[in-house]
Write an enzyme that holds these catalytic residues in place. Structure first.
Site, PDB file in Angstrom:
ATOM      1  N   ARG A 127       0.843  -1.287   0.038  1.00  0.00           N
ATOM      2  CA  ARG A 127       0.042  -0.133  -0.053  1.00  0.00           C
ATOM      3  C   ARG A 127       1.040   1.169   0.052  1.00  0.00           C
ATOM      4  O   ARG A 127       0.444   2.419  -0.505  1.00  0.00           O
ATOM      5  CB  ARG A 127      -0.783  -0.133   1.320  1.00  0.00           C
ATOM      6  N   ASP A 153     -16.380   9.557   6.974  1.00  0.00           N
ATOM      7  CA  ASP A 153     -15.234   8.729   6.800  1.00  0.00           C
ATOM      8  C   ASP A 153     -13.910   9.185   7.197  1.00  0.00           C
ATOM      9  O   ASP A 153     -13.912  10.523   7.036  1.00  0.00           O
ATOM     10  CB  ASP A 153     -15.199   7.803   5.699  1.00  0.00           C
TER      11      ASP A 153
END
Ligand SMILES: C[S@@+](CC[C@H](N)C(=O)[O-])C[C@H]1O[C@@H](n2cnc3c(N)ncnc32)[C@H](O)[C@@H]1O
Length: 272
Positions: A38, A140
């Site tokens: 990532r 979020d």
């Protein structure tokens, strides 16, 4: 394994500590490869030579924290995931709603939007119109998923779990260059206020009481003390009749001083 960048246990440990501090996310030791894959994109695009240089960069450029967290969140979601919650919500509102009453619902880990749009569809169906007496806030920590959510554009395949009636009522099919994509209709998009909120933030900026909180499949990334802290603050925002929806693999029986289980992963706040 041959890697483009040197990646040590100490590097992984740094990432673990930082993401825990910033987002409350507890990364298991088994996630070391995932973390590498990532973050490697960030190192590449910033033209950095190794992970320690990336940590220095993070310290010097506070705006990089957003990319760092975005890269490490897991955003898996779907429309009408755990459908029983939406059936419960519809029934609850049918029973409890009185003319003139307004409701506040917070979808606190909205990811790419499928969950808040499922709530919005449920509300539109329950009230029989788009102009519903509900303030629906969807948030979020991850700014990238929030921008997808705001756009409301998805590959058509994402609608697998959406009935034909709902597809017709709530989605537009893309044509020509947008073939294979669908967009949530404007009326449904306008029902939702999207905001960035980190559940670890001291002030969520949500103002007065809420009626219902969706907090599904995010607490699994937190350790128990963090779960308890967040849950305690959420429960305080809920009145007696309030409802808290958790994810299918989450259990808060360890926090029964804060919330009490009343249905399938559905809780109500405990009044002390
Ligand atoms: C697996 S998704 C769940 C999405 C949706 N609630 C569902 O159940 O389908 C978890 C979401 O939690 C968000 N998240 C992780 N840590 C967070 C935090 N500290 N504050 C707010 N959101 C967070 C992630 O960005 C991600 O979008």
């Amino acid at each position: 394994m041959e890697r483009e960048f040197t990646y040590t246990k100490a590097d992984f440990e740094q990432v673990r500590q930082r993401v825990y501090q910033m987002a409350g996310i507890s990364l298991a030791p088994s996630k070391d490869q995932l973390v590498y894959s990532r973050l490697v994109r960030r190192l590449r695009s910033l033209r950095l030579r190794d992970f320690p240089s990336y940590f220095l960069y993070l310290d010097k450029h506070p705006e990089e924290a957003e990319h760092f967290v975005n890269a490490l969140t897991t955003n898996l979601t779907s429309f009408f995931r755990e459908e029983h919650h939406f059936e419960y919500l519809a029934q609850y509102l049918r029973e409890q709603h009185k003319p003139g009453r307004n409701w506040r619902i917070w979808c606190s880990a909205a990811s790419t939007g499928e969950e808040p749009y499922s709530i919005a569809m449920t509300l539109a169906e329950t009230f029989g119109r788009f102009d519903v007496p509900v303030q629906l806030i969807a948030s979020d920590i991850d700014t990238k998923v929030l921008s997808t959510a705001r756009e409301g554009i998805y590959p058509e395949a994402r609608l697998e779990s959406v009935s034909t009636e709902r597809r017709k009522a709530f989605f537009l099919r893309g044509k020509q260059s947008n073939a294979g994509k669908v967009r949530v209709v404007k009326e449904l998009r306008q029902m939702i206020e999207f905001r960035q909120i980190n559940l670890l933030d001291q002030n969520w900026g949500l103002g007065n009481a809420l009626d219902i909180i969706f907090c599904r499949n995010v607490m699994i990334y937190f350790d128990k003390p963090t779960q308890h802290k967040v849950l305690e603050r959420m429960a305080k925002l809920l009145p007696e009749h309030g409802r808290f929806f958790a994810g299918h693999s989450e259990s808060f029986v360890h926090a029964n001083d804060v919330v009490r289980l009343i249905g399938r992963t559905i809780y109500k706040p405990v009044r002390k």
